[in-house]
Design a protein around this motif. Structure first.
Motif, PDB file in Angstrom:
ATOM      1  N   ARG A  41       0.773  -1.392  -0.025  1.00 42.77           N
ATOM      2  CA  ARG A  41      -0.043  -0.055  -0.165  1.00 42.77           C
ATOM      3  C   ARG A  41       1.001   1.187  -0.096  1.00 42.77           C
ATOM      4  NH1 ARG A  41      -5.582  -0.060   2.626  1.00 42.77           N
ATOM      5  NH2 ARG A  41      -6.218  -2.350   2.569  1.00 42.77           N
ATOM      6  N   MET A  42       2.121   1.190   0.493  1.00 43.00           N
ATOM      7  CA  MET A  42       3.137   2.356   0.531  1.00 43.00           C
ATOM      8  C   MET A  42       4.142   2.614  -0.697  1.00 43.00           C
ATOM      9  SD  MET A  42       4.042   2.170   4.655  1.00 43.00           S
ATOM     10  CE  MET A  42       5.016   3.749   4.654  1.00 43.00           C
ATOM     11  N   GLY A  43       3.418   1.391  -1.624  1.00 43.63           N
ATOM     12  CA  GLY A  43       4.453   1.476  -3.106  1.00 43.63           C
ATOM     13  C   GLY A  43       5.602   0.855  -2.856  1.00 43.63           C
ATOM     14  N   TYR A  44       5.734  -0.272  -1.886  1.00 42.02           N
ATOM     15  CA  TYR A  44       6.975  -1.311  -1.658  1.00 42.02           C
ATOM     16  C   TYR A  44       6.512  -2.625  -1.657  1.00 42.02           C
ATOM     17  CZ  TYR A  44       9.506   2.924   0.179  1.00 42.02           C
ATOM     18  OH  TYR A  44      10.216   4.197   0.395  1.00 42.02           O
ATOM     19  N   LEU A  45       7.530  -3.542  -1.947  1.00 38.54           N
ATOM     20  CA  LEU A  45       7.080  -4.989  -1.895  1.00 38.54           C
ATOM     21  C   LEU A  45       8.071  -5.571  -0.976  1.00 38.54           C
ATOM     22  CD1 LEU A  45       6.579  -7.223  -4.965  1.00 38.54           C
ATOM     23  CD2 LEU A  45       8.497  -7.822  -3.414  1.00 38.54           C
ATOM     24  N   ALA A  46       7.579  -6.613  -0.282  1.00 39.90           N
ATOM     25  CA  ALA A  46       8.146  -7.106   0.801  1.00 39.90           C
ATOM     26  C   ALA A  46       8.093  -8.705   0.071  1.00 39.90           C
ATOM     27  CB  ALA A  46       7.457  -7.068   2.217  1.00 39.90           C
ATOM     28  N   THR A  47       9.325  -9.249   0.359  1.00 36.93           N
ATOM     29  CA  THR A  47       9.378 -10.595  -0.141  1.00 36.93           C
ATOM     30  C   THR A  47      10.199 -11.438   0.957  1.00 36.93           C
ATOM     31  OG1 THR A  47      10.197 -12.342  -1.916  1.00 36.93           O
ATOM     32  CG2 THR A  47      11.601 -10.639  -1.364  1.00 36.93           C
ATOM     33  N   PHE A  48       9.320 -12.815   1.246  1.00 36.34           N
ATOM     34  CA  PHE A  48      10.171 -13.779   1.984  1.00 36.34           C
ATOM     35  C   PHE A  48      10.790 -14.734   1.414  1.00 36.34           C
ATOM     36  CE2 PHE A  48       7.187 -11.268   4.543  1.00 36.34           C
ATOM     37  CZ  PHE A  48       7.885 -11.005   5.697  1.00 36.34           C
ATOM     38  N   MET A  49      10.875 -14.587   0.036  1.00 35.69           N
ATOM     39  CA  MET A  49      11.726 -15.699  -0.720  1.00 35.69           C
ATOM     40  C   MET A  49      13.231 -15.723  -0.072  1.00 35.69           C
ATOM     41  SD  MET A  49      12.506 -15.433  -4.992  1.00 35.69           S
ATOM     42  CE  MET A  49      13.839 -16.680  -5.814  1.00 35.69           C
ATOM     43  N   ALA A  50      13.623 -16.940  -0.196  1.00 31.96           N
ATOM     44  CA  ALA A  50      14.983 -17.036   0.705  1.00 31.96           C
ATOM     45  C   ALA A  50      16.083 -16.366  -0.226  1.00 31.96           C
ATOM     46  CB  ALA A  50      15.323 -18.507   0.713  1.00 31.96           C
ATOM     47  N   ARG A  51      16.107 -16.582  -1.595  1.00 30.22           N
ATOM     48  CA  ARG A  51      17.376 -16.068  -2.098  1.00 30.22           C
ATOM     49  C   ARG A  51      16.883 -15.437  -3.456  1.00 30.22           C
ATOM     50  NH1 ARG A  51      20.829 -14.078  -5.066  1.00 30.22           N
ATOM     51  NH2 ARG A  51      23.061 -14.802  -5.179  1.00 30.22           N
ATOM     52  N   PRO A  52      16.364 -14.033  -3.336  1.00 28.20           N
ATOM     53  CA  PRO A  52      15.927 -13.431  -4.754  1.00 28.20           C
ATOM     54  C   PRO A  52      17.038 -13.478  -5.845  1.00 28.20           C
ATOM     55  CG  PRO A  52      15.413 -12.183  -2.698  1.00 28.20           C
ATOM     56  CD  PRO A  52      16.362 -13.298  -2.310  1.00 28.20           C
ATOM     57  N   ALA A  53      16.452 -13.613  -7.114  1.00 29.18           N
ATOM     58  CA  ALA A  53      17.311 -13.583  -8.403  1.00 29.18           C
ATOM     59  C   ALA A  53      18.057 -12.368  -8.716  1.00 29.18           C
ATOM     60  CB  ALA A  53      16.763 -14.439  -9.128  1.00 29.18           C
ATOM     61  N   PHE A  54      18.633 -11.547  -7.815  1.00 29.32           N
ATOM     62  CA  PHE A  54      19.237 -10.343  -7.960  1.00 29.32           C
ATOM     63  C   PHE A  54      20.931 -10.213  -7.849  1.00 29.32           C
ATOM     64  CE2 PHE A  54      14.912  -8.477  -6.782  1.00 29.32           C
ATOM     65  CZ  PHE A  54      14.598  -8.451  -8.086  1.00 29.32           C
ATOM     66  N   PRO A  55      21.372  -9.895  -8.711  1.00 29.47           N
ATOM     67  CA  PRO A  55      22.886  -9.906  -8.427  1.00 29.47           C
ATOM     68  C   PRO A  55      23.258  -9.113  -7.018  1.00 29.47           C
ATOM     69  CG  PRO A  55      22.522  -9.091 -10.548  1.00 29.47           C
ATOM     70  CD  PRO A  55      21.316  -9.373  -9.941  1.00 29.47           C
ATOM     71  N   GLY A  56      24.193  -9.984  -6.111  1.00 30.52           N
ATOM     72  CA  GLY A  56      24.458  -9.439  -4.993  1.00 30.52           C
ATOM     73  C   GLY A  56      23.588  -9.557  -3.783  1.00 30.52           C
TER      74      GLY A  56
END
Length: 498
Positions: free
Chosen positions: A270-285
Protein backbone atom coordinates in the motif's frame (compact mmCIF):
# COMPACT_ATOMS: atom_id res chain seq x y z
CA UNK A 1 -37.49 -34.33 15.07
CA UNK A 2 -35.04 -32.45 17.21
CA UNK A 3 -32.89 -29.94 15.35
CA UNK A 4 -29.16 -30.86 15.56
CA UNK A 5 -26.87 -28.58 17.53
CA UNK A 6 -24.77 -26.10 15.53
CA UNK A 7 -21.55 -27.47 14.04
CA UNK A 8 -19.12 -26.13 16.66
CA UNK A 9 -21.23 -27.23 19.62
CA UNK A 10 -22.14 -30.57 18.04
CA UNK A 11 -18.50 -31.64 17.71
CA UNK A 12 -17.13 -29.84 20.77
CA UNK A 13 -14.61 -27.81 18.79
CA UNK A 14 -14.11 -24.89 21.20
CA UNK A 15 -12.87 -24.63 24.74
CA UNK A 16 -14.91 -22.68 27.29
CA UNK A 17 -12.47 -19.78 26.89
CA UNK A 18 -12.92 -19.71 23.11
CA UNK A 19 -16.70 -19.69 23.57
CA UNK A 20 -16.37 -16.72 25.93
CA UNK A 21 -14.12 -14.89 23.45
CA UNK A 22 -16.61 -15.54 20.66
CA UNK A 23 -19.44 -13.99 22.68
CA UNK A 24 -17.33 -10.84 23.16
CA UNK A 25 -16.69 -10.39 19.43
CA UNK A 26 -20.14 -8.93 18.68
CA UNK A 27 -19.35 -5.96 20.95
CA UNK A 28 -15.87 -5.58 19.43
CA UNK A 29 -17.28 -5.60 15.90
CA UNK A 30 -19.75 -2.85 16.78
CA UNK A 31 -17.11 -0.79 18.58
CA UNK A 32 -14.81 -0.73 15.55
CA UNK A 33 -17.67 -0.45 13.03
CA UNK A 34 -16.40 -3.44 11.08
CA UNK A 35 -18.03 -4.20 7.75
CA UNK A 36 -16.26 -7.37 6.63
CA UNK A 37 -14.27 -10.19 8.25
CA UNK A 38 -11.45 -12.13 6.61
CA UNK A 39 -11.70 -15.83 7.45
CA UNK A 40 -8.07 -16.97 7.04
CA UNK A 41 -6.49 -20.41 6.85
CA UNK A 42 -2.99 -21.56 5.95
CA UNK A 43 -2.46 -23.60 2.81
CA UNK A 44 0.31 -26.19 2.55
CA UNK A 45 2.83 -23.51 1.55
CA UNK A 46 2.05 -21.43 4.63
CA UNK A 47 0.39 -18.85 2.38
CA UNK A 48 -2.57 -17.07 3.97
CA UNK A 49 -5.81 -17.86 2.12
CA UNK A 50 -9.03 -16.03 2.90
CA UNK A 51 -12.73 -15.65 2.33
CA UNK A 52 -14.13 -12.26 3.25
CA UNK A 53 -17.63 -12.38 4.70
CA UNK A 54 -20.25 -9.94 5.93
CA UNK A 55 -20.90 -9.45 9.64
CA UNK A 56 -24.12 -11.56 9.64
CA UNK A 57 -22.26 -14.38 7.86
CA UNK A 58 -19.41 -14.15 10.37
CA UNK A 59 -21.73 -14.24 13.37
CA UNK A 60 -23.34 -17.32 11.84
CA UNK A 61 -19.87 -18.88 11.41
CA UNK A 62 -19.31 -18.48 15.15
CA UNK A 63 -21.79 -21.28 15.67
CA UNK A 64 -22.01 -23.21 12.39
CA UNK A 65 -18.61 -22.64 10.79
CA UNK A 66 -18.31 -21.59 7.14
CA UNK A 67 -18.00 -23.67 3.97
CA UNK A 68 -14.94 -23.41 1.72
CA UNK A 69 -13.69 -25.44 -1.24
CA UNK A 70 -10.88 -27.91 -0.55
CA UNK A 71 -9.10 -26.61 -3.68
CA UNK A 72 -6.38 -24.56 -1.99
CA UNK A 73 -4.92 -27.85 -0.75
CA UNK A 74 -4.82 -29.39 -4.22
CA UNK A 75 -3.36 -26.45 -6.18
CA UNK A 76 0.31 -25.57 -6.19
CA UNK A 77 1.76 -22.04 -6.08
CA UNK A 78 1.08 -21.55 -9.80
CA UNK A 79 -2.56 -22.61 -9.51
CA UNK A 80 -1.83 -25.94 -11.22
CA UNK A 81 -3.97 -28.86 -10.08
CA UNK A 82 -1.70 -31.43 -8.47
CA UNK A 83 -4.31 -34.17 -8.02
CA UNK A 84 -7.11 -35.56 -10.19
CA UNK A 85 -9.85 -34.10 -7.98
CA UNK A 86 -12.74 -35.07 -10.23
CA UNK A 87 -12.03 -38.80 -10.21
CA UNK A 88 -13.01 -41.36 -7.52
CA UNK A 89 -10.73 -40.75 -4.53
CA UNK A 90 -9.75 -37.29 -5.77
CA UNK A 91 -6.50 -38.63 -7.20
CA UNK A 92 -5.41 -39.47 -3.63
CA UNK A 93 -7.22 -42.75 -3.05
CA UNK A 94 -9.38 -41.00 -0.42
CA UNK A 95 -13.13 -41.28 -0.87
CA UNK A 96 -13.73 -38.08 1.07
CA UNK A 97 -11.60 -36.08 -1.43
CA UNK A 98 -13.66 -37.05 -4.48
CA UNK A 99 -14.92 -34.11 -6.53
CA UNK A 100 -13.14 -31.25 -4.73
CA UNK A 101 -15.64 -31.20 -1.85
CA UNK A 102 -16.42 -28.53 0.72
CA UNK A 103 -14.76 -28.21 4.09
CA UNK A 104 -16.07 -26.36 7.11
CA UNK A 105 -13.73 -23.78 8.58
CA UNK A 106 -14.16 -22.81 12.22
CA UNK A 107 -12.86 -19.43 13.45
CA UNK A 108 -10.52 -19.46 16.42
CA UNK A 109 -11.78 -16.38 18.31
CA UNK A 110 -8.51 -16.07 20.23
CA UNK A 111 -6.82 -14.99 16.97
CA UNK A 112 -9.28 -12.21 16.07
CA UNK A 113 -7.73 -8.89 15.02
CA UNK A 114 -8.92 -5.54 13.68
CA UNK A 115 -6.70 -4.56 10.74
CA UNK A 116 -5.65 -0.90 11.15
CA UNK A 117 -4.40 -0.54 7.56
CA UNK A 118 -7.68 -1.86 6.10
CA UNK A 119 -10.53 0.22 7.60
CA UNK A 120 -13.61 -1.77 8.54
CA UNK A 121 -11.90 -5.15 8.19
CA UNK A 122 -11.53 -7.86 10.84
CA UNK A 123 -9.27 -10.90 10.61
CA UNK A 124 -9.38 -14.34 12.20
CA UNK A 125 -7.58 -17.67 11.71
CA UNK A 126 -9.69 -20.75 11.13
CA UNK A 127 -9.30 -24.51 11.48
CA UNK A 128 -10.47 -26.80 8.69
CA UNK A 129 -12.78 -29.77 9.26
CA UNK A 130 -14.64 -32.24 7.13
CA UNK A 131 -18.38 -31.77 7.44
CA UNK A 132 -18.39 -34.84 9.70
CA UNK A 133 -16.42 -32.83 12.31
CA UNK A 134 -13.21 -34.78 11.63
CA UNK A 135 -10.09 -32.55 11.41
CA UNK A 136 -8.97 -32.12 7.80
CA UNK A 137 -6.09 -34.49 6.89
CA UNK A 138 -4.00 -31.81 5.23
CA UNK A 139 -4.51 -28.87 7.59
CA UNK A 140 -1.07 -27.67 8.79
CA UNK A 141 -2.59 -26.03 11.87
CA UNK A 142 -4.37 -29.25 12.81
CA UNK A 143 -1.08 -31.16 12.48
CA UNK A 144 0.65 -28.76 14.87
CA UNK A 145 -2.23 -29.00 17.36
CA UNK A 146 -1.89 -32.80 17.28
CA UNK A 147 1.81 -32.57 18.14
CA UNK A 148 1.13 -30.02 20.89
CA UNK A 149 -1.36 -32.50 22.37
CA UNK A 150 1.45 -35.09 22.47
CA UNK A 151 3.61 -32.62 24.36
CA UNK A 152 0.82 -31.94 26.82
CA UNK A 153 0.35 -35.65 27.46
CA UNK A 154 4.00 -35.75 28.53
CA UNK A 155 3.55 -32.68 30.76
CA UNK A 156 5.47 -30.41 28.38
CA UNK A 157 4.73 -27.07 26.77
CA UNK A 158 6.70 -25.44 23.96
CA UNK A 159 7.79 -21.81 23.86
CA UNK A 160 8.91 -20.44 20.49
CA UNK A 161 10.56 -17.18 19.46
CA UNK A 162 10.91 -15.89 15.90
CA UNK A 163 13.87 -14.35 14.09
CA UNK A 164 12.92 -13.81 10.45
CA UNK A 165 14.81 -12.15 7.59
CA UNK A 166 13.14 -10.66 4.51
CA UNK A 167 13.72 -8.09 1.75
CA UNK A 168 12.12 -4.68 1.31
CA UNK A 169 12.18 -3.32 -2.26
CA UNK A 170 10.68 -0.27 -3.92
CA UNK A 171 8.06 -0.88 -6.62
CA UNK A 172 8.98 0.59 -9.99
CA UNK A 173 5.51 2.11 -10.28
CA UNK A 174 4.72 0.29 -13.53
CA UNK A 175 1.21 -1.08 -14.03
CA UNK A 176 0.67 -4.83 -13.94
CA UNK A 177 1.46 -5.90 -17.49
CA UNK A 178 0.43 -9.06 -19.36
CA UNK A 179 3.89 -10.49 -18.70
CA UNK A 180 3.18 -10.23 -14.95
CA UNK A 181 -0.03 -12.26 -15.00
CA UNK A 182 -0.04 -15.97 -14.26
CA UNK A 183 -1.22 -18.92 -16.30
CA UNK A 184 -2.17 -22.27 -14.83
CA UNK A 185 1.09 -24.09 -14.20
CA UNK A 186 3.28 -21.13 -15.10
CA UNK A 187 3.89 -18.01 -13.04
CA UNK A 188 4.30 -14.69 -14.79
CA UNK A 189 7.26 -12.42 -14.25
CA UNK A 190 7.18 -10.57 -10.94
CA UNK A 191 6.52 -6.84 -10.99
CA UNK A 192 9.59 -4.62 -11.36
CA UNK A 193 11.34 -3.43 -8.23
CA UNK A 194 14.44 -1.48 -7.20
CA UNK A 195 16.66 -1.84 -4.11
CA UNK A 196 15.85 0.61 -1.32
CA UNK A 197 19.46 0.93 -0.11
CA UNK A 198 22.91 -0.16 -1.25
CA UNK A 199 23.41 -2.99 1.23
CA UNK A 200 26.43 -4.70 2.79
CA UNK A 201 26.92 -2.08 5.45
CA UNK A 202 25.83 -4.26 8.36
CA UNK A 203 23.75 -2.38 10.96
CA UNK A 204 24.44 0.95 9.26
CA UNK A 205 22.25 3.59 10.90
CA UNK A 206 22.23 5.85 7.83
CA UNK A 207 21.23 2.99 5.51
CA UNK A 208 18.63 1.87 8.04
CA UNK A 209 17.17 5.37 8.17
CA UNK A 210 16.39 5.25 4.45
CA UNK A 211 13.86 2.53 5.28
CA UNK A 212 12.62 4.16 8.50
CA UNK A 213 9.29 5.55 7.22
CA UNK A 214 8.19 2.10 6.06
CA UNK A 215 9.53 0.33 9.14
CA UNK A 216 7.86 2.85 11.46
CA UNK A 217 4.52 2.19 9.76
CA UNK A 218 5.04 -1.54 10.20
CA UNK A 219 5.86 -1.10 13.90
CA UNK A 220 2.75 0.98 14.51
CA UNK A 221 0.52 -1.56 12.81
CA UNK A 222 2.21 -4.53 14.51
CA UNK A 223 1.57 -2.92 17.90
CA UNK A 224 -2.08 -2.34 16.99
CA UNK A 225 -2.59 -6.02 16.10
CA UNK A 226 -0.64 -7.31 19.11
CA UNK A 227 2.34 -8.80 17.27
CA UNK A 228 5.12 -8.97 19.92
CA UNK A 229 7.88 -7.28 17.90
CA UNK A 230 11.19 -6.94 19.77
CA UNK A 231 13.60 -5.54 17.19
CA UNK A 232 14.18 -4.58 13.57
CA UNK A 233 17.63 -4.41 12.03
CA UNK A 234 19.31 -3.92 8.68
CA UNK A 235 20.99 -7.15 7.61
CA UNK A 236 23.57 -7.75 4.86
CA UNK A 237 21.76 -7.52 1.55
CA UNK A 238 20.31 -4.37 -0.06
CA UNK A 239 17.09 -3.78 1.87
CA UNK A 240 17.43 -7.02 3.83
CA UNK A 241 15.63 -6.70 7.17
CA UNK A 242 15.47 -8.93 10.23
CA UNK A 243 12.53 -8.87 12.64
CA UNK A 244 12.60 -10.64 15.99
CA UNK A 245 9.56 -11.41 18.14
CA UNK A 246 9.18 -12.19 21.83
CA UNK A 247 8.74 -15.88 22.68
CA UNK A 248 5.18 -17.14 23.00
CA UNK A 249 3.38 -20.48 23.16
CA UNK A 250 3.98 -22.47 20.00
CA UNK A 251 0.51 -22.21 18.41
CA UNK A 252 0.33 -18.47 19.10
CA UNK A 253 3.76 -18.02 17.53
CA UNK A 254 2.77 -19.95 14.40
CA UNK A 255 -0.42 -17.90 14.04
CA UNK A 256 1.59 -14.70 14.55
CA UNK A 257 4.01 -15.68 11.80
CA UNK A 258 1.15 -16.14 9.32
CA UNK A 259 -0.18 -12.70 10.28
CA UNK A 260 3.29 -11.07 10.26
CA UNK A 261 4.14 -12.16 6.72
CA UNK A 262 0.74 -11.31 5.31
CA UNK A 263 0.53 -7.96 7.14
CA UNK A 264 4.05 -6.96 6.07
CA UNK A 265 3.27 -7.62 2.42
CA UNK A 266 -0.06 -5.78 2.57
CA UNK A 267 1.21 -2.70 4.43
CA UNK A 268 4.34 -2.24 2.32
CA UNK A 269 2.44 -2.76 -0.93
CA UNK A 270 0.00 0.00 0.00
CA UNK A 271 3.02 2.30 0.50
CA UNK A 272 4.58 1.55 -2.90
CA UNK A 273 7.00 -1.15 -1.75
CA UNK A 274 7.23 -4.92 -2.03
CA UNK A 275 8.21 -7.25 0.81
CA UNK A 276 9.42 -10.71 -0.15
CA UNK A 277 10.12 -13.69 2.09
CA UNK A 278 11.72 -15.62 -0.79
CA UNK A 279 14.99 -17.02 0.57
CA UNK A 280 17.34 -16.02 -2.26
CA UNK A 281 15.93 -13.47 -4.74
CA UNK A 282 17.43 -13.68 -8.22
CA UNK A 283 19.20 -10.32 -8.09
CA UNK A 284 22.99 -9.94 -8.34
CA UNK A 285 24.56 -9.43 -4.94
CA UNK A 286 21.54 -10.43 -2.87
CA UNK A 287 22.36 -12.88 -0.09
CA UNK A 288 19.98 -15.49 1.26
CA UNK A 289 17.51 -14.84 4.06
CA UNK A 290 16.84 -17.30 6.87
CA UNK A 291 14.34 -17.99 9.61
CA UNK A 292 15.83 -19.02 12.95
CA UNK A 293 13.47 -20.77 15.34
CA UNK A 294 14.17 -20.31 19.07
CA UNK A 295 12.58 -23.03 21.17
CA UNK A 296 12.48 -24.39 24.69
CA UNK A 297 10.34 -26.90 26.52
CA UNK A 298 8.49 -25.77 29.62
CA UNK A 299 6.28 -27.39 32.20
CA UNK A 300 2.56 -27.37 31.31
CA UNK A 301 2.06 -24.05 33.09
CA UNK A 302 4.70 -22.45 30.87
CA UNK A 303 6.45 -20.98 33.93
CA UNK A 304 9.48 -23.28 34.22
CA UNK A 305 12.02 -23.64 31.40
CA UNK A 306 12.95 -27.33 31.28
CA UNK A 307 16.03 -26.69 29.13
CA UNK A 308 17.78 -24.65 31.83
CA UNK A 309 20.75 -26.49 33.38
CA UNK A 310 20.97 -26.54 37.17
CA UNK A 311 24.71 -26.04 37.38
CA UNK A 312 28.01 -25.92 35.51
CA UNK A 313 28.71 -28.57 32.92
CA UNK A 314 26.36 -29.14 29.99
CA UNK A 315 24.81 -26.03 28.43
CA UNK A 316 21.34 -27.63 28.61
CA UNK A 317 19.48 -29.82 31.08
CA UNK A 318 19.43 -33.58 30.35
CA UNK A 319 15.99 -33.31 28.72
CA UNK A 320 17.30 -30.38 26.66
CA UNK A 321 20.28 -32.41 25.47
CA UNK A 322 18.02 -35.29 24.41
CA UNK A 323 15.71 -32.85 22.57
CA UNK A 324 18.74 -31.29 20.85
CA UNK A 325 19.96 -34.74 19.80
CA UNK A 326 16.54 -35.44 18.27
CA UNK A 327 16.78 -32.28 16.15
CA UNK A 328 20.19 -33.37 14.88
CA UNK A 329 19.24 -37.01 14.27
CA UNK A 330 16.20 -36.06 12.19
CA UNK A 331 17.61 -32.95 10.47
CA UNK A 332 17.58 -34.44 6.96
CA UNK A 333 13.96 -35.61 7.10
CA UNK A 334 12.73 -32.30 8.59
CA UNK A 335 14.21 -30.12 5.83
CA UNK A 336 11.17 -30.35 3.52
CA UNK A 337 9.26 -28.58 6.31
CA UNK A 338 11.97 -26.12 7.34
CA UNK A 339 13.09 -25.44 3.76
CA UNK A 340 10.19 -26.32 1.46
CA UNK A 341 11.21 -24.49 -1.73
CA UNK A 342 13.75 -25.26 -4.45
CA UNK A 343 15.20 -21.82 -3.85
CA UNK A 344 15.76 -22.28 -0.10
CA UNK A 345 18.57 -24.81 -0.54
CA UNK A 346 20.81 -22.04 -1.85
CA UNK A 347 21.27 -21.05 1.82
CA UNK A 348 23.15 -24.21 2.79
CA UNK A 349 26.67 -23.06 1.99
CA UNK A 350 29.92 -23.04 3.93
CA UNK A 351 30.75 -19.84 5.82
CA UNK A 352 27.39 -18.30 4.95
CA UNK A 353 25.87 -17.79 8.42
CA UNK A 354 23.59 -20.68 7.45
CA UNK A 355 24.29 -24.34 8.30
CA UNK A 356 25.30 -26.92 5.74
CA UNK A 357 25.28 -29.93 8.09
CA UNK A 358 23.63 -31.16 11.29
CA UNK A 359 25.91 -29.67 13.95
CA UNK A 360 25.53 -27.95 17.30
CA UNK A 361 27.57 -25.72 19.59
CA UNK A 362 27.15 -23.12 22.28
CA UNK A 363 26.62 -19.59 20.90
CA UNK A 364 28.05 -20.39 17.45
CA UNK A 365 26.43 -18.96 14.32
CA UNK A 366 27.91 -21.50 11.94
CA UNK A 367 26.08 -24.53 13.33
CA UNK A 368 22.54 -25.74 12.74
CA UNK A 369 21.52 -25.82 16.41
CA UNK A 370 22.94 -22.91 18.40
CA UNK A 371 22.50 -23.31 22.15
CA UNK A 372 22.01 -20.16 24.21
CA UNK A 373 21.64 -19.62 27.94
CA UNK A 374 23.38 -20.56 31.17
CA UNK A 375 22.74 -22.32 34.48
CA UNK A 376 19.56 -21.00 36.10
CA UNK A 377 18.93 -18.71 33.07
CA UNK A 378 15.17 -18.89 32.27
CA UNK A 379 15.89 -17.80 28.67
CA UNK A 380 17.94 -20.93 27.90
CA UNK A 381 16.97 -22.22 24.49
CA UNK A 382 17.96 -23.87 21.22
CA UNK A 383 18.11 -21.66 18.14
CA UNK A 384 17.61 -23.84 15.07
CA UNK A 385 19.11 -21.92 12.13
CA UNK A 386 17.96 -24.38 9.47
CA UNK A 387 14.81 -22.67 8.15
CA UNK A 388 13.97 -20.36 5.27
CA UNK A 389 11.56 -17.43 5.78
CA UNK A 390 8.86 -18.82 3.47
CA UNK A 391 8.41 -22.05 5.47
CA UNK A 392 4.97 -23.00 6.76
CA UNK A 393 5.17 -22.18 10.51
CA UNK A 394 2.80 -24.95 11.56
CA UNK A 395 4.79 -27.63 9.74
CA UNK A 396 8.16 -26.17 10.75
CA UNK A 397 7.27 -26.15 14.47
CA UNK A 398 5.46 -29.50 14.34
CA UNK A 399 8.56 -31.08 12.77
CA UNK A 400 10.67 -29.73 15.63
CA UNK A 401 8.34 -31.35 18.18
CA UNK A 402 8.41 -34.70 16.38
CA UNK A 403 12.21 -34.62 16.25
CA UNK A 404 12.70 -33.39 19.80
CA UNK A 405 10.32 -35.91 21.34
CA UNK A 406 12.08 -38.66 19.39
CA UNK A 407 15.33 -37.57 21.03
CA UNK A 408 13.73 -37.60 24.49
CA UNK A 409 11.96 -40.95 24.01
CA UNK A 410 15.14 -42.66 22.84
CA UNK A 411 17.47 -40.77 25.20
CA UNK A 412 19.58 -39.68 22.24
CA UNK A 413 22.84 -37.84 22.86
CA UNK A 414 23.95 -34.99 20.56
CA UNK A 415 27.66 -35.81 20.59
CA UNK A 416 30.38 -33.20 21.02
CA UNK A 417 30.07 -29.55 20.12
CA UNK A 418 31.46 -28.70 16.69
CA UNK A 419 33.46 -25.47 16.64
CA UNK A 420 34.60 -25.90 13.01
CA UNK A 421 31.23 -26.87 11.53
CA UNK A 422 31.89 -26.28 7.83
CA UNK A 423 34.82 -28.69 7.91
CA UNK A 424 33.36 -31.37 10.18
CA UNK A 425 32.36 -34.98 9.59
CA UNK A 426 28.79 -34.40 10.74
CA UNK A 427 26.01 -35.37 8.28
CA UNK A 428 25.41 -32.86 5.50
CA UNK A 429 21.98 -31.32 5.08
CA UNK A 430 20.26 -32.12 1.78
CA UNK A 431 21.60 -30.08 -1.13
CA UNK A 432 18.31 -29.94 -3.01
CA UNK A 433 14.57 -30.25 -2.36
CA UNK A 434 14.42 -33.64 -4.18
CA UNK A 435 17.11 -34.96 -1.83
CA UNK A 436 15.18 -33.66 1.18
CA UNK A 437 11.95 -35.28 0.01
CA UNK A 438 13.77 -38.61 -0.37
CA UNK A 439 14.93 -38.35 3.24
CA UNK A 440 11.37 -37.60 4.38
CA UNK A 441 9.92 -40.43 2.30
CA UNK A 442 12.08 -42.98 4.11
CA UNK A 443 11.37 -41.61 7.61
CA UNK A 444 9.24 -44.05 9.59
CA UNK A 445 9.10 -41.46 12.39
CA UNK A 446 7.34 -38.83 10.29
CA UNK A 447 5.08 -41.38 8.64
CA UNK A 448 3.97 -42.40 12.11
CA UNK A 449 3.55 -38.90 13.54
CA UNK A 450 2.24 -36.93 10.53
CA UNK A 451 0.44 -39.96 9.11
CA UNK A 452 0.95 -41.90 5.88
CA UNK A 453 -1.87 -39.93 4.26
CA UNK A 454 -0.26 -36.55 4.86
CA UNK A 455 3.30 -37.63 3.99
CA UNK A 456 2.25 -39.23 0.70
CA UNK A 457 0.19 -36.13 -0.12
CA UNK A 458 3.03 -33.75 0.76
CA UNK A 459 5.56 -35.67 -1.32
CA UNK A 460 3.27 -35.67 -4.35
CA UNK A 461 2.44 -32.00 -3.84
CA UNK A 462 6.07 -30.85 -3.72
CA UNK A 463 7.19 -33.18 -6.52
CA UNK A 464 4.69 -31.47 -8.82
CA UNK A 465 6.55 -28.22 -8.13
CA UNK A 466 9.89 -29.93 -8.84
CA UNK A 467 8.47 -31.36 -12.06
CA UNK A 468 7.57 -27.89 -13.32
CA UNK A 469 11.11 -26.70 -12.48
CA UNK A 470 12.67 -29.64 -14.31
CA UNK A 471 10.47 -28.97 -17.35
CA UNK A 472 11.56 -25.31 -17.36
CA UNK A 473 15.23 -26.33 -17.14
CA UNK A 474 14.83 -28.71 -20.05
CA UNK A 475 13.10 -26.08 -22.17
CA UNK A 476 15.80 -23.50 -21.38
CA UNK A 477 18.85 -25.77 -21.62
CA UNK A 478 19.72 -25.45 -17.93
CA UNK A 479 21.68 -28.43 -16.64
CA UNK A 480 21.73 -29.67 -13.06
CA UNK A 481 20.91 -27.34 -10.19
CA UNK A 482 22.79 -24.03 -10.63
CA UNK A 483 24.63 -23.60 -7.35
CA UNK A 484 25.11 -19.87 -7.00
CA UNK A 485 22.45 -17.73 -8.64
CA UNK A 486 18.72 -18.30 -8.43
CA UNK A 487 17.08 -19.05 -11.77
CA UNK A 488 14.42 -17.05 -13.59
CA UNK A 489 11.95 -19.83 -12.79
CA UNK A 490 12.57 -19.46 -9.07
CA UNK A 491 12.16 -15.70 -9.28
CA UNK A 492 8.84 -16.07 -11.09
CA UNK A 493 7.65 -18.83 -8.76
CA UNK A 494 8.51 -17.43 -5.35
CA UNK A 495 9.39 -13.72 -5.39
CA UNK A 496 5.88 -12.27 -5.28
CA UNK A 497 4.15 -15.35 -3.86
CA UNK A 498 5.97 -15.35 -0.51
Amino acid sequence: MKKPAPFIERFGLWSAEQARQARALKTLIAKHKLKLIRLVWSDTHGHARTKEVTIPAFLSALSGGYNINVATTTLDASGARTFASFTPGGGMGLEEMTGSPNLTIVPDPSTFRVLPWAPGIGWVICDEYFNTGIPFHFSPRQLLKKQLARLKQQKFGLTVGLEVEWYLLRLAGDPILPENTNAIGMKGKPVRTFPVETGYSYHSESNFDIMQPVLTALCEHFEAIDLPLRSIENEWGPGQVECTFAPKAALTTADNLILFRSATRQITRRMGYLATFMARPAFPGFCASGWHLHQSLSDVSGKKNLFTPDGKGEPLSPVGMHYLAGLLANAQSTTPFTTPTINGYRRYKANSLAPDRATWAYDHRGVMARVLGAPFDPATRIENRIGEPSANPYLYIAAQIVSGLDGIANKREPGPQELNPYNSDFPLLPKTLPDALSALESSSLFREQFGETFIDYFLAFKRTEIGRFEKWKSEHGVAGHPADEATEWEQNEYFDFF
